[in-house]
Design a protein around this motif. Structure first.
Motif, short mmCIF file in Angstrom:
data_model
loop_
_atom_site.label_atom_id
_atom_site.label_comp_id
_atom_site.label_asym_id
_atom_site.label_seq_id
_atom_site.Cartn_x
_atom_site.Cartn_y
_atom_site.Cartn_z
N VAL A 163 47.21 80.47 4.40
CA VAL A 163 46.82 79.12 4.15
C VAL A 163 47.95 78.20 4.59
O VAL A 163 49.15 78.18 4.18
N CYS A 164 47.40 77.15 5.30
CA CYS A 164 48.58 76.20 5.96
C CYS A 164 48.51 74.98 5.32
O CYS A 164 47.44 74.10 5.50
N ASP A 165 49.61 74.39 4.69
CA ASP A 165 49.62 73.03 4.15
C ASP A 165 50.06 72.24 5.21
O ASP A 165 51.33 72.20 5.58
N GLY A 166 49.31 71.11 5.91
CA GLY A 166 49.55 70.44 6.90
C GLY A 166 49.79 69.06 6.52
O GLY A 166 49.81 68.07 7.27
N ALA A 167 50.11 68.63 5.24
CA ALA A 167 50.30 67.43 4.60
C ALA A 167 51.48 66.67 5.60
O ALA A 167 51.20 65.48 5.61
N GLN A 168 52.42 67.52 5.78
CA GLN A 168 53.72 66.60 6.39
C GLN A 168 53.73 66.97 7.98
O GLN A 168 54.59 66.32 8.72
N SER A 169 52.70 67.74 8.46
CA SER A 169 52.76 67.86 9.92
C SER A 169 51.59 67.23 10.72
O SER A 169 51.77 66.69 11.57
N VAL A 170 50.39 67.08 9.90
CA VAL A 170 49.15 66.64 10.69
C VAL A 170 49.53 65.25 11.01
O VAL A 170 49.12 64.89 11.98
N PRO A 171 50.05 64.32 10.29
CA PRO A 171 50.42 62.84 10.44
C PRO A 171 51.31 62.63 11.80
O PRO A 171 51.26 61.66 12.22
N HIS A 172 52.20 63.63 11.96
CA HIS A 172 53.28 63.49 12.76
C HIS A 172 53.39 64.49 14.14
O HIS A 172 54.22 63.93 14.96
N MET A 173 52.36 65.17 14.26
CA MET A 173 52.62 66.02 15.76
C MET A 173 51.18 66.56 15.77
O MET A 173 50.22 66.69 14.96
N ALA A 174 50.77 66.77 17.08
CA ALA A 174 49.47 67.46 17.53
C ALA A 174 49.41 68.84 16.84
O ALA A 174 49.97 69.68 16.83
N VAL A 175 48.28 69.04 16.03
CA VAL A 175 48.18 70.38 15.28
C VAL A 175 46.52 70.66 15.77
O VAL A 175 45.77 69.82 15.51
N ASP A 176 46.62 71.78 16.05
CA ASP A 176 45.11 72.52 16.76
C ASP A 176 45.14 73.74 15.84
O ASP A 176 45.96 74.70 16.01
N VAL A 177 44.00 73.90 15.04
CA VAL A 177 43.76 75.02 14.27
C VAL A 177 43.57 76.18 15.01
O VAL A 177 43.95 77.42 14.58
N ALA A 230 42.22 55.52 11.31
CA ALA A 230 43.38 55.99 10.97
C ALA A 230 43.72 57.10 12.38
O ALA A 230 44.70 56.98 13.22
N ILE A 231 42.48 57.89 12.45
CA ILE A 231 42.88 58.87 13.78
C ILE A 231 42.81 58.12 15.08
O ILE A 231 43.47 58.50 16.10
N ASP A 232 41.88 57.21 15.02
CA ASP A 232 41.60 56.44 16.27
C ASP A 232 43.00 55.60 16.65
O ASP A 232 43.46 55.43 17.71
N TYR A 233 43.50 55.09 15.54
CA TYR A 233 44.90 54.30 15.77
C TYR A 233 45.90 55.18 16.11
O TYR A 233 46.58 54.83 17.14
N ILE A 234 46.09 56.24 15.72
CA ILE A 234 47.13 57.33 15.96
C ILE A 234 46.79 57.81 17.36
O ILE A 234 47.83 58.01 17.90
N SER A 235 45.77 58.09 17.88
CA SER A 235 45.43 58.47 19.14
C SER A 235 45.83 57.31 19.93
O SER A 235 45.92 57.81 21.36
N SER A 236 45.61 56.23 19.95
CA SER A 236 45.66 55.21 20.73
C SER A 236 47.49 54.88 20.97
O SER A 236 47.61 54.39 22.00
N ILE A 237 48.10 55.56 20.14
CA ILE A 237 49.53 55.49 20.29
C ILE A 237 49.97 56.75 21.18
O ILE A 237 50.42 56.78 21.95
N GLY A 238 49.15 57.81 20.71
CA GLY A 238 49.48 59.08 21.27
C GLY A 238 50.66 59.93 20.70
O GLY A 238 51.76 59.31 20.18
N PHE A 239 50.45 61.36 20.16
CA PHE A 239 51.65 61.81 19.65
C PHE A 239 52.86 62.08 20.48
O PHE A 239 54.00 62.15 19.83
N ASP A 240 52.66 62.04 21.71
CA ASP A 240 54.06 62.04 22.73
C ASP A 240 54.75 60.68 22.25
O ASP A 240 55.94 61.11 22.01
N GLU A 241 54.16 59.56 22.02
CA GLU A 241 55.14 58.61 21.50
C GLU A 241 55.57 58.62 20.23
O GLU A 241 56.63 58.29 19.85
N ILE A 242 54.70 59.16 19.30
CA ILE A 242 54.98 59.29 17.76
C ILE A 242 56.17 60.28 17.61
O ILE A 242 57.02 59.58 16.82
N VAL A 243 55.92 61.16 18.24
CA VAL A 243 57.12 62.20 18.19
C VAL A 243 58.51 61.80 18.78
O VAL A 243 59.70 61.88 17.99
N ARG A 244 58.35 60.92 19.84
CA ARG A 244 59.30 60.53 20.39
C ARG A 244 60.18 59.49 19.90
O ARG A 244 61.31 59.78 19.47
#
Lengths: 141, 406
Positions: free
Chosen positions: B193-207, B284-298
């Motif tokens: 069981v993986c708690d993604g509360a602090q990861s899913v908002p901040h990095m690309a997560v693929d189950v 929120a997902i659309d907004y995050i995707s428009s920025i992209g996780f590359d930019e968010i992580v950077r």
């Protein structure tokens, strides 16, 4: 938060507490816990013939809970249980922002905590010692 | 990075001038597209979804199911049947414990929980173990918050039915090697069981890539409204699990003394659902995707490094967990010698800087680390260098304000 909230009285009681020690001769003790931070303190009293002869506290806490408890003990040691209960009520009134100037004077140094009513997040810290005291006095009278 | 193009999207920074918001691990602020999407739903698409036989209800159903598809795509699940909407990560974890746990975990079975878990990924298992006579065991980390594969292999036994761990700890901010741990758990016949509360908002997560059996997260920690969360579960597991809550919308056929239940995922969504929250999460997902996780992580890594390197130079400041910036994914938990964390937070508050203080819903971890409580700053991509500068400038004054060196 009021800019000057950590006034000299609070800072002094926190850095140089008078009543932070064990009390082997205590006649009653009670633990209080602040669930938001897990801080715990134990209050110890020597009560004889309705008079609070001595008191102390142990445990860890933020400056507000420590100073508030230290000030409280300074205020109630040497008084009757009934007086102490009355002061606890006044302290509650002060935190609730409903205290008169005369009543405020009765609280002596504890009046330094009056502005806590403007910091709702810290009310639990200020009240920890006092709530523990009320329970201790109620349980032992 | 000084030209911050993101803050203007968040009305709170206009309403609350001068705010430095560094409590993103607790909840994030909400951008206009999310707020406007939720308002639009209530203005023009609102009806009780999934049942109504009229146009407006079909609109509400479409809005809700489109949000489910957006979540499926966002975390790489195979099917919408694997995406259950809940209130938040806590409810998702309780759902797993109540439904899967009570049907599959019995007397003498073992549940392994990482010691750094948030109470929400500990208490449901603690209660389950007490109720069923199962054994709750802990996987311990070192002082830097690191878990090793060797320790996990040692902690697993033939009786370990389930292993619960966060992808990113809300105290350490360190990324745990979930894929490696999932492989080890599965070889032992243990579900993860993986708690993604602090990861899913901040990095690309693929189950599928992580190969986890369950993943949970909260919408409100990723720009969405409060009250919408997600449970991902492998379809074959969800299929066999009994319902968690009973009531409307989750049934197929009901008689006086029995009922058959709706198909996945509706079996787990009793009662009228939170469409406003779901469409907000979609936005929120659309907004995050428009920025992209590359930019968010950077951005988040750059800000983390800046804060971390500054904090290391301030006397009496102790950083909890990794002593390298790279070991902190936007979260830096710390203490200041002689100053209680509540007082640290109050000093920051006086400068309009929001940080968290306390045990961060991880009391057993604080006991494990032998500290009473701590303060925490946590970043999001919409923070900037000026926020970090004000944070470190204030941190330098904390001890002086508390009466040291006067």
């Amino acid at each position: 938060m009021a800019d000057n909230f950590y006034n000299d009285i609070l800072i002094d009681h926190n850095l140089h507490p008078i009543h932070l020690h064990e009390l082997p001769c205590a006649t009653c003790s009670n633990a209080g816990i602040n669930p938001t931070c897990g801080d715990q303190l134990t209050l110890n009293l020597v009560v004889k013939d309705g008079l609070i002869k001595d008191g102390s506290y142990t445990g860890v806490g933020c400056a507000i809970s420590q100073a508030s408890t230290d000030i409280m003990l300074e205020l109630i040691i040497g008084r009757t249980v009934e007086d102490a209960k009355h002061l606890c009520e006044l302290f509650d009134k002060m935190i609730g922002g409903e205290i008169t100037d005369d009543e405020l004077e009765e609280l002596e140094e504890a009046a330094a905590l009056q502005n806590i009513s403007k910091m709702p997040a810290r009310v639990k810290c200020a009240k920890l010692g006092w709530k523990t005291l009320i329970r201790l006095l109620d349980d032992n009278s | 990075m000084s030209d911050n193009r993101f803050k203007k999207d968040f009305p709170v920074f206009n309403e609350y001038k001068n705010l430095v918001y560094l409590d993103n691990a607790a909840t994030t602020q909400k951008p206009y597209p999310v707020l406007e999407r939720a308002a639009k739903y209530y203005k023009s698409e609102n009806a009780n979804p999934l049942r109504g036989l009229y146009d407006l209800s079909v609109k509400a159903t479409d809005a809700y199911e489109n949000a489910r598809e957006a979540v499926r795509n966002f975390i790489g699940a195979n099917s919408k049947r694997e995406i259950v909407f809940t209130r938040n990560a806590t409810e998702s974890l309780n759902l797993i414990a109540y439904s899967f746990g009570r049907a599959n975990i019995g007397h003498g079975d073992e549940i392994l929980v990482a010691i750094s878990e948030h109470h929400s990924n500990l208490l449901p298992w603690q209660q389950l173990a007490r109720e069923k006579g199962a054994v709750l065991k802990f996987l311990e980390c070192d002082e830097h918050g690191q878990y090793t594969a060797q320790a996990l292999e040692k902690a697993l036994t033939p009786k370990t039915k389930l292993f619960a761990i966060a992808q990113v700890s809300n105290v350490f901010g360190r990324v745990n090697p979930i894929k490696e741990f999932a492989d080890i758990a599965h070889k032992n016949g243990t579900l993860i069981v993986c708690d993604g509360a602090q990861s899913v908002p901040h990095m690309a997560v693929d189950v599928k890539e992580l190969d986890v059996d369950f993943l949970v997260f909260s919408g409100h920690k990723m720009l969405a409204p409060m009250g919408i969360g997600v449970l991902y579960g492998r379809e074959e597991l969800l299929e066999k699990m009994p319902p968690f809550l009973y009531g409307g919308e989750m049934i197929e056929y009901v008689t006086r003394d029995s009922a058959t239940f709706a198909e996945l995922p509706h079996k787990f969504e009793a009662g009228t659902v939170n469409v406003g929250g779901a469409v907000g999460l979609h936005a929120a997902i659309d907004y995050i995707s428009s920025i992209g996780f590359d930019e968010i992580v950077r951005r988040e890594r750059q800000l983390t490094e800046l804060a971390f390197e500054q904090m290391k130079t301030i006397p009496h400041v102790n950083i909890i967990g990794s002593q390298e910036a790279a070991g902190h994914e936007g979260i830096i938990t710390f203490t200041v010698d002689g100053v209680h964390p509540h007082d640290i937070a109050a000093v920051f508050d006086s400068e309009n800087i929001a940080i968290r203080a306390g045990h961060h819903c991880a009391q057993p971890l604080h006991q494990h680390l032998n500290i009473q409580s701590s303060a925490r700053m946590s970043l999001a991509f919409y923070n900037d260098e000026e926020d970090v500068r004000r944070f470190t400038d204030t941190l330098k004054t904390v001890r002086e304000k508390m009466g040291y060196g006067r």
